[in-house]
Design a protein around this motif. Structure first.
Motif, PDB file in Angstrom:
ATOM      1  N   GLY A 207       0.786  -1.229   0.000  1.00 37.12           N
ATOM      2  CA  GLY A 207       0.000   0.000   0.000  1.00 37.12           C
ATOM      3  C   GLY A 207       0.817   1.277   0.000  1.00 37.12           C
ATOM      4  O   GLY A 207       0.473   2.243   0.683  1.00 37.12           O
ATOM      5  N   ILE A 208       1.912   1.303  -0.779  1.00 40.56           N
ATOM      6  CA  ILE A 208       2.750   2.513  -0.802  1.00 40.56           C
ATOM      7  C   ILE A 208       2.571   3.312  -2.088  1.00 40.56           C
ATOM      8  O   ILE A 208       3.297   4.279  -2.331  1.00 40.56           O
ATOM      9  CB  ILE A 208       4.241   2.164  -0.599  1.00 40.56           C
ATOM     10  CG1 ILE A 208       4.745   1.232  -1.699  1.00 40.56           C
ATOM     11  CG2 ILE A 208       4.465   1.558   0.773  1.00 40.56           C
ATOM     12  CD1 ILE A 208       6.248   0.977  -1.621  1.00 40.56           C
ATOM     13  N   GLY A 209       1.609   2.912  -2.921  1.00 40.79           N
ATOM     14  CA  GLY A 209       1.248   3.698  -4.099  1.00 40.79           C
ATOM     15  C   GLY A 209       2.388   3.866  -5.088  1.00 40.79           C
ATOM     16  O   GLY A 209       3.168   2.944  -5.352  1.00 40.79           O
ATOM     17  N   ASP A 210       2.500   5.098  -5.623  1.00 38.06           N
ATOM     18  CA  ASP A 210       3.491   5.379  -6.666  1.00 38.06           C
ATOM     19  C   ASP A 210       4.926   5.357  -6.152  1.00 38.06           C
ATOM     20  O   ASP A 210       5.870   5.384  -6.954  1.00 38.06           O
ATOM     21  CB  ASP A 210       3.204   6.745  -7.302  1.00 38.06           C
ATOM     22  CG  ASP A 210       1.911   6.732  -8.115  1.00 38.06           C
ATOM     23  OD1 ASP A 210       1.488   5.631  -8.529  1.00 38.06           O
ATOM     24  OD2 ASP A 210       1.327   7.820  -8.321  1.00 38.06           O
ATOM     25  N   PHE A 211       5.096   5.309  -4.830  1.00 36.83           N
ATOM     26  CA  PHE A 211       6.460   5.234  -4.292  1.00 36.83           C
ATOM     27  C   PHE A 211       7.157   3.938  -4.688  1.00 36.83           C
ATOM     28  O   PHE A 211       8.374   3.828  -4.559  1.00 36.83           O
ATOM     29  CB  PHE A 211       6.446   5.360  -2.765  1.00 36.83           C
ATOM     30  CG  PHE A 211       6.312   6.772  -2.279  1.00 36.83           C
ATOM     31  CD1 PHE A 211       7.418   7.608  -2.214  1.00 36.83           C
ATOM     32  CD2 PHE A 211       5.083   7.274  -1.907  1.00 36.83           C
ATOM     33  CE1 PHE A 211       7.300   8.914  -1.774  1.00 36.83           C
ATOM     34  CE2 PHE A 211       4.944   8.578  -1.468  1.00 36.83           C
ATOM     35  CZ  PHE A 211       6.055   9.408  -1.399  1.00 36.83           C
ATOM     36  N   ILE A 212       6.391   2.963  -5.171  1.00 39.75           N
ATOM     37  CA  ILE A 212       6.992   1.698  -5.583  1.00 39.75           C
ATOM     38  C   ILE A 212       7.988   1.911  -6.719  1.00 39.75           C
ATOM     39  O   ILE A 212       8.900   1.107  -6.927  1.00 39.75           O
ATOM     40  CB  ILE A 212       5.890   0.685  -5.998  1.00 39.75           C
ATOM     41  CG1 ILE A 212       6.460  -0.732  -6.086  1.00 39.75           C
ATOM     42  CG2 ILE A 212       5.250   1.100  -7.317  1.00 39.75           C
ATOM     43  CD1 ILE A 212       6.911  -1.298  -4.780  1.00 39.75           C
ATOM     44  N   HIS A 213       7.856   3.036  -7.444  1.00 40.69           N
ATOM     45  CA  HIS A 213       8.751   3.321  -8.566  1.00 40.69           C
ATOM     46  C   HIS A 213       9.873   4.285  -8.179  1.00 40.69           C
ATOM     47  O   HIS A 213      10.606   4.763  -9.050  1.00 40.69           O
ATOM     48  CB  HIS A 213       7.950   3.895  -9.736  1.00 40.69           C
ATOM     49  CG  HIS A 213       6.874   2.974 -10.233  1.00 40.69           C
ATOM     50  ND1 HIS A 213       7.151   1.753 -10.818  1.00 40.69           N
ATOM     51  CD2 HIS A 213       5.514   3.085 -10.198  1.00 40.69           C
ATOM     52  CE1 HIS A 213       6.014   1.151 -11.140  1.00 40.69           C
ATOM     53  NE2 HIS A 213       5.006   1.932 -10.770  1.00 40.69           N
ATOM     54  N   GLN A 214      10.004   4.570  -6.878  1.00 42.77           N
ATOM     55  CA  GLN A 214      11.069   5.445  -6.390  1.00 42.77           C
ATOM     56  C   GLN A 214      12.161   4.609  -5.716  1.00 42.77           C
ATOM     57  O   GLN A 214      11.887   3.519  -5.197  1.00 42.77           O
ATOM     58  CB  GLN A 214      10.513   6.462  -5.388  1.00 42.77           C
ATOM     59  CG  GLN A 214       9.442   7.375  -5.958  1.00 42.77           C
ATOM     60  CD  GLN A 214       9.940   8.194  -7.125  1.00 42.77           C
ATOM     61  OE1 GLN A 214      11.056   8.726  -7.088  1.00 42.77           O
ATOM     62  NE2 GLN A 214       9.130   8.284  -8.178  1.00 42.77           N
ATOM     63  N   PRO A 215      13.411   5.109  -5.694  1.00 41.83           N
ATOM     64  CA  PRO A 215      14.480   4.379  -4.990  1.00 41.83           C
ATOM     65  C   PRO A 215      14.123   4.202  -3.515  1.00 41.83           C
ATOM     66  O   PRO A 215      13.614   5.131  -2.877  1.00 41.83           O
ATOM     67  CB  PRO A 215      15.708   5.284  -5.161  1.00 41.83           C
ATOM     68  CG  PRO A 215      15.400   6.127  -6.358  1.00 41.83           C
ATOM     69  CD  PRO A 215      13.916   6.337  -6.352  1.00 41.83           C
TER      70      PRO A 215
END
Length: 418
Positions: free
Chosen positions: A136-144
């Motif tokens: 459930g971390i949203g778009d942060f999945i695509h951040q380092p």
């Protein structure tokens, strides 16, 4: 051996400690093999057999060897001697950062962990939706992941660990950083895995979690297994004894049973206590217990039980009118409950020398750790004079066989279907 998941056979781990970094080089090059290090034994001949489907809690002081043992079981560290045999696929959630590349994105780390577990990219693709939904971390999945908060890191790490179909799940304190809702979600998942017969190895400083979720508890101290039992509550009790350096004994119900020895009027550094007042009268000792007539602390208190707060006060002279106040706060300093002798309708005075008082109340708190604050003031004059304020004076540990859904108050509800 078919029902054994992990065998820890005579495992020891020794570290070489050097005073200066250069000493390591000097030792390696010395022609006469001179030693520049001192040895530290993190584990000493540990023998444990973990059976399939068990949930085992490992407890002990900081530095007792808990994390070292888990790292050896998972293969992150090699033992100095002995061996570990794991029969099944091991998924581990160790301290935050283990197994993750901080430069990779969350998604890249999912595939990295999958490959470490032996899954192909195609196999992991079928698991990614469940991992993303649970984390459930949203778009942060695509951040380092180096940009993640500790809570986000824990969410992703736990989601990955439970979705690679482990036969053995190892968790080392990693859930302590998550928020309450996520922690509850994780423990519901742990209960689901327990029903599936997954072996779970849990390290936590929460006595309540050990009691509620574990079938068996192992107590480590200075690298040794000092207790291994299915009587989980007894092991937790002995852990609290170890933490507080006490020998459990019983006393009779009388003022004479209290060992009247004047303590130095100084703050308790271990509690980071703020202590102030004139100290012409001061709180010498305080004990909180569920036992009647006992001048010693209960190592563990139970939600809903009747408890007694026993206070020994030393006065340099007679005080005609004083007030004694007590309050409990959580570890963040939020006041949860408080009372004092005035509100209780008691007018009290102090005689010169020793004075003894007892507050009696129900332990209304849900399981957890809380801080006890005490205050003593002279109210015979205006304005009042603070005699001894102790903020906080000690920590209490509360357990229960029943958790509350949320909040601090222990008030178990009954549900009736009409």
């Amino acid at each position: 051996m078919d029902n054994v998941s992990i065998t820890v056979n005579n495992v020891s781990k020794q570290y070489k400690l050097y005073e200066k970094p250069i000493d390591r080089l000097k030792e390696s090059l010395h022609p006469l093999n001179k030693k520049y290090h001192r040895s530290f034994d993190a584990l000493k001949n540990v023998n444990i057999e973990l059976r399939r489907g068990e949930t085992i809690g490992i407890i002990g002081k900081n530095g007792s060897g808990k994390s070292t043992l888990l790292k050896i079981i998972t293969g992150v560290l090699s033992p100095t001697s002995g061996e570990v045999i794991a029969r099944g696929k091991v998924s581990a959630l160790l301290e935050l950062g283990t197994g993750f590349n901080p430069e990779f994105t969350g998604m890249q780390n999912i595939y990295l962990n999958g490959s470490i577990m032996g899954y192909t990219k195609e196999e992991m693709e079928t698991r990614v939706p469940n991992i993303l939904e649970f984390a459930g971390i949203g778009d942060f999945i695509h951040q380092p992941v180096k940009s993640y908060s500790s809570g986000m890191f824990a969410r992703l790490a736990f989601a990955v660990a439970i979705n690679v179909e482990p036969e053995i799940l190892i968790i080392d304190e990693a859930l302590s950083v998550g928020d309450f809702v996520f922690q509850n979600k994780c423990y519901l998942k742990i209960q689901e895995l327990q029903k599936k017969g997954i072996t779970i190895l849990l390290v936590t400083h929460s006595n309540q979690q050990i009691i509620k979720y574990c079938d068996r508890a192992i107590l480590l101290n200075e690298g040794n297994v000092i207790e291994d039992s299915y009587d989980v509550e007894r092991v937790v009790f002995h852990y609290e004894e170890l933490m507080r350096n006490v020998n459990h004994s019983s006393n009779e119900d009388s003022e004479q049973s209290y060992h009247a020895e004047v303590n130095p009027v100084q703050a308790n550094e271990e509690m980071n206590e703020h202590r102030f007042g004139t100290h012409t009268a001061f709180i010498n000792d305080v004990f909180i217990t569920s036992k009647e007539g006992v001048w010693e602390d209960d190592l563990i208190l139970k939600s809903g039980s009747l408890v007694r707060l026993k206070i020994a006060i030393v006065a340099e002279r007679i005080f005609e009118s004083v007030v004694i106040g007590v309050s409990f706060k959580d570890v963040n300093g939020v006041v949860l409950w408080g009372d004092n002798s005035l509100e209780a309708g008691q007018s009290i005075s102090l005689k010169k020398g020793w004075n003894y008082f007892t507050f009696e109340f129900n332990m209304i708190f849900s399981p957890g750790e809380y801080l006890l604050y005490l205050g003593l003031a002279d109210i015979s004059t205006e304005p009042r004079v603070e005699l001894d304020q102790r903020w906080p004076v000690k920590k209490i540990n509360v357990i229960s066989t029943r958790n509350m859904a949320e909040g601090y108050i222990y008030a178990p509800a009954k549900l009736f279907i009409d």
